[in-house]
Design an enzyme around this catalytic site. Structure first.
Site, mmCIF file in Angstrom:
data_model
loop_
_atom_site.group_PDB
_atom_site.id
_atom_site.type_symbol
_atom_site.label_atom_id
_atom_site.label_comp_id
_atom_site.label_asym_id
_atom_site.label_seq_id
_atom_site.Cartn_x
_atom_site.Cartn_y
_atom_site.Cartn_z
ATOM 1 N N HIS A 214 -3.531 6.935 2.483
ATOM 2 C CA HIS A 214 -3.925 5.654 1.907
ATOM 3 C C HIS A 214 -5.339 5.333 2.388
ATOM 4 O O HIS A 214 -5.687 5.574 3.544
ATOM 5 C CB HIS A 214 -2.940 4.575 2.352
ATOM 6 C CG HIS A 214 -3.366 3.207 1.962
ATOM 7 N ND1 HIS A 214 -3.683 2.874 0.667
ATOM 8 C CD2 HIS A 214 -3.548 2.080 2.718
ATOM 9 C CE1 HIS A 214 -4.038 1.596 0.630
ATOM 10 N NE2 HIS A 214 -3.956 1.100 1.849
ATOM 11 N N ASN B 117 -10.230 -0.238 -1.063
ATOM 12 C CA ASN B 117 -8.771 -0.148 -0.941
ATOM 13 C C ASN B 117 -8.149 -0.656 -2.250
ATOM 14 O O ASN B 117 -8.164 -1.854 -2.523
ATOM 15 C CB ASN B 117 -8.319 -0.997 0.250
ATOM 16 C CG ASN B 117 -6.822 -0.981 0.461
ATOM 17 O OD1 ASN B 117 -6.066 -0.471 -0.373
ATOM 18 N ND2 ASN B 117 -6.379 -1.543 1.571
ATOM 19 N N CYS C 257 0.823 -1.224 0.000
ATOM 20 C CA CYS C 257 0.000 0.000 0.000
ATOM 21 C C CYS C 257 0.850 1.264 0.000
ATOM 22 O O CYS C 257 0.367 2.338 -0.357
ATOM 23 C CB CYS C 257 -0.931 0.003 1.202
ATOM 24 S SG CYS C 257 -2.062 -1.393 1.161
HETATM 25 O O1 UT7 Z 1 -4.215 -1.601 3.168
HETATM 26 C C1 UT7 Z 1 -3.572 -2.608 3.837
HETATM 27 C C2 UT7 Z 1 -3.673 -2.406 5.282
HETATM 28 N N1 UT7 Z 1 -4.905 -2.940 5.770
HETATM 29 C C3 UT7 Z 1 -5.580 -2.261 6.650
HETATM 30 O O2 UT7 Z 1 -5.214 -1.174 7.006
HETATM 31 C C4 UT7 Z 1 -6.817 -2.928 7.240
HETATM 32 C C5 UT7 Z 1 -6.961 -2.567 8.663
HETATM 33 N N2 UT7 Z 1 -8.043 -3.268 9.343
HETATM 34 C C6 UT7 Z 1 -9.374 -3.029 9.112
HETATM 35 O O3 UT7 Z 1 -9.722 -2.234 8.266
HETATM 36 C C7 UT7 Z 1 -10.383 -3.707 10.007
HETATM 37 O O4 UT7 Z 1 -9.725 -4.391 11.031
HETATM 38 C C8 UT7 Z 1 -11.341 -4.679 9.258
HETATM 39 C C9 UT7 Z 1 -12.291 -3.907 8.372
HETATM 40 C C10 UT7 Z 1 -10.536 -5.684 8.434
HETATM 41 C C11 UT7 Z 1 -12.195 -5.438 10.273
HETATM 42 O O5 UT7 Z 1 -12.908 -4.518 11.098
HETATM 43 P P1 UT7 Z 1 -12.947 -4.703 12.690
HETATM 44 O O6 UT7 Z 1 -13.764 -3.619 13.232
HETATM 45 O O7 UT7 Z 1 -11.512 -4.820 13.145
HETATM 46 O O8 UT7 Z 1 -13.736 -6.034 12.833
HETATM 47 P P2 UT7 Z 1 -13.288 -7.401 13.536
HETATM 48 O O9 UT7 Z 1 -12.311 -8.122 12.697
HETATM 49 O O10 UT7 Z 1 -12.923 -7.133 14.977
HETATM 50 O O11 UT7 Z 1 -14.662 -8.162 13.548
HETATM 51 C C12 UT7 Z 1 -15.748 -7.752 14.396
HETATM 52 C C13 UT7 Z 1 -16.903 -8.690 14.139
HETATM 53 C C14 UT7 Z 1 -16.519 -10.169 14.204
HETATM 54 O O12 UT7 Z 1 -17.596 -10.873 14.745
HETATM 55 P P3 UT7 Z 1 -17.598 -11.363 16.275
HETATM 56 O O13 UT7 Z 1 -16.377 -12.219 16.408
HETATM 57 O O14 UT7 Z 1 -17.524 -10.111 17.070
HETATM 58 O O15 UT7 Z 1 -18.880 -12.115 16.396
HETATM 59 C C15 UT7 Z 1 -16.335 -10.541 12.752
HETATM 60 O O16 UT7 Z 1 -16.545 -11.911 12.526
HETATM 61 O O17 UT7 Z 1 -17.411 -8.477 12.842
HETATM 62 C C16 UT7 Z 1 -17.411 -9.708 12.119
HETATM 63 N N3 UT7 Z 1 -17.148 -9.426 10.705
HETATM 64 C C17 UT7 Z 1 -18.119 -9.149 9.836
HETATM 65 N N4 UT7 Z 1 -19.448 -9.064 9.967
HETATM 66 C C18 UT7 Z 1 -20.176 -8.750 8.885
HETATM 67 C C19 UT7 Z 1 -15.957 -9.371 10.073
HETATM 68 N N5 UT7 Z 1 -16.131 -9.069 8.776
HETATM 69 C C20 UT7 Z 1 -17.471 -8.930 8.604
HETATM 70 C C21 UT7 Z 1 -18.273 -8.616 7.500
HETATM 71 N N6 UT7 Z 1 -19.610 -8.526 7.677
HETATM 72 N N7 UT7 Z 1 -17.773 -8.379 6.273
#
Ligand code: UT7
Length: 340
Positions: A260, A290, A120
């Site tokens: 980014h 992204n 990125c």
């Molecule tokens: O460009 C390269 C660098 N990359 C980044 O900078 C990405 C950085 N990270 C992120 O943008 C975020 O961490 C994500 C968007 C990938 C994830 O968001 P989050 O708020 O960290 O969610 P999480 O992984 O903590 O998940 C929270 C909940 C989980 O459910 P439980 O375990 O709380 O029941 C996930 O299973 O949300 C669930 N979840 C979803 N639910 C509906 C994860 N993805 C989804 C989804 N739809 N697409």
């Protein structure tokens, strides 16, 4: 103005172009692929839709129209380009480089070039490399291309990642400048210990492609979203402040910060840490997702075209990505807003 050890020849951006594939994938489409919702995606990432390439589209096909657009905006013919730097983690193939494929595709027959891999952060690393090539006088101009077809690395059954990415390309032309300041300074960083949180393990010399690597899904992108989220927000904010302050400016002097685009909440966290309003930061993740190396040059192109940045404005470009890699570039925008 304090010049921090950079060569004396002034270098700036003299042309911009972008291209995204026509196909749009909305959150509603994704609801049919994985268990997710438009509401979750919008509130947790800020993304509404992304452009995705048709299967079989190589990065060079997405880059070529963006390069042509950038050349046109500057009034250069392909033969007048000396140097091409393609920043990508989704090259057409391992070799030859996508820069060579692209050189042939756009007819830049006098250019030499190479691919640069910084995920990125690719575009800002490439801009720094292009800056040095022009500043040293070894080339007259450079096309710096940020292109990725990251949807080719996405596991479409994994809701943690398939919602995040789109495909696209942004390109800028760098040239010496007679007046004004162009690129003022840059700070780049790498920390290889971050590789465990953001990588693709398969396909290279570590894990050459085999049935076993396919079965294990090593050809898919892996990220620990939470770990990356935290460090991305603080690193982009801190390196932005560093490049601004060490050149004698205050954050309020910056007309626009183009970060980014990985997650709207990361961008908001950067603005909060810098103590600035959201309006001072460019956001277009809602329309593109992204696009990896392409987010910053696409943002820059759109900001220039819409008049959001004007001649004389100070702009900071900042990124964080796989490697880990991160950094910031401070520049004074020198182009007039296009008319009509
Ligand atoms: O460009 C390269 C660098 N990359 C980044 O900078 C990405 C950085 N990270 C992120 O943008 C975020 O961490 C994500 C968007 C990938 C994830 O968001 P989050 O708020 O960290 O969610 P999480 O992984 O903590 O998940 C929270 C909940 C989980 O459910 P439980 O375990 O709380 O029941 C996930 O299973 O949300 C669930 N979840 C979803 N639910 C509906 C994860 N993805 C989804 C989804 N739809 N697409």
């Amino acid at each position: 103005m304090v010049k921090r050890g950079l060569p004396v020849r002034t270098v700036g951006i003299t042309g911009t172009g972008m291209y995204v594939p026509d196909r749009i994938l909305t959150n509603t489409h994704l609801e049919q692929l994985v268990e997710t919702s438009d509401e979750w995606i919008r509130t947790r990432t800020g993304i509404r839709e992304r452009h995705i390439a048709s299967p079989g589209t190589p990065a060079s096909d997405i880059a070529a129209p963006a390069v042509r657009a950038a050349l046109k905006s500057r009034g250069l013919s392909p033969e007048e380009i000396d140097h091409i730097i393609v920043t990508t983690v989704t090259p057409d193939m391992f070799f030859p480089s996508t820069a060579c494929v692209l050189q042939d595709k756009v007819g830049a027959r006098n250019a030499w070039g190479y691919d640069l891999s910084a995920a990125c952060s690719g575009f800002i690393f490439g801009l720094a490399a292009g800056y040095q090539a022009v500043a040293s006088g070894s080339v007259r101009n450079v096309a710096v291309v940020g292109v990725d077809v990251l949807t080719t690395l996405v596991e479409w059954t994994n809701r943690n990642q398939c919602i995040l990415f789109g495909d696209g390309c942004g390109t800028v032309i760098l040239e010496p400048m007679d007046e004004g300041e162009g690129i003022i300074d840059f700070i780049l960083h790498a920390d290889g210990s971050g590789a465990q949180y953001l990588h693709m393990l398969g396909g290279g010399s570590l894990n050459p492609p085999s049935h076993a690597t396919l079965d294990k899904g090593l050809h898919y992108l892996y990220q620990d979203g939470k770990a990356v989220f935290k460090i991305a927000s603080t690193s982009m904010a801190d390196v932005t402040m560093e490049v601004v302050e060490r050149n004698g400016f205050a954050i309020g002097d910056i007309s626009l910060i183009i970060p980014h685009q990985a997650n709207l909440r990361i961008i908001e966290a950067v603005a909060k840490r810098l103590g600035i309003e959201r309006e001072q930061v460019l956001v277009n993740i809602d329309r593109y997702g992204n696009t990896t190396a392409a987010t910053i040059p696409i943002g820059l192109h759109e900001a220039a075209l819409s008049g959001r940045i004007k001649k004389g404005d100070l702009v900071v470009l900042t990124s964080f990505g796989g490697g880990y890699t991160w950094g910031a570039i401070l520049l004074r925008w020198e182009l007039d807003t296009p008319q009509g």
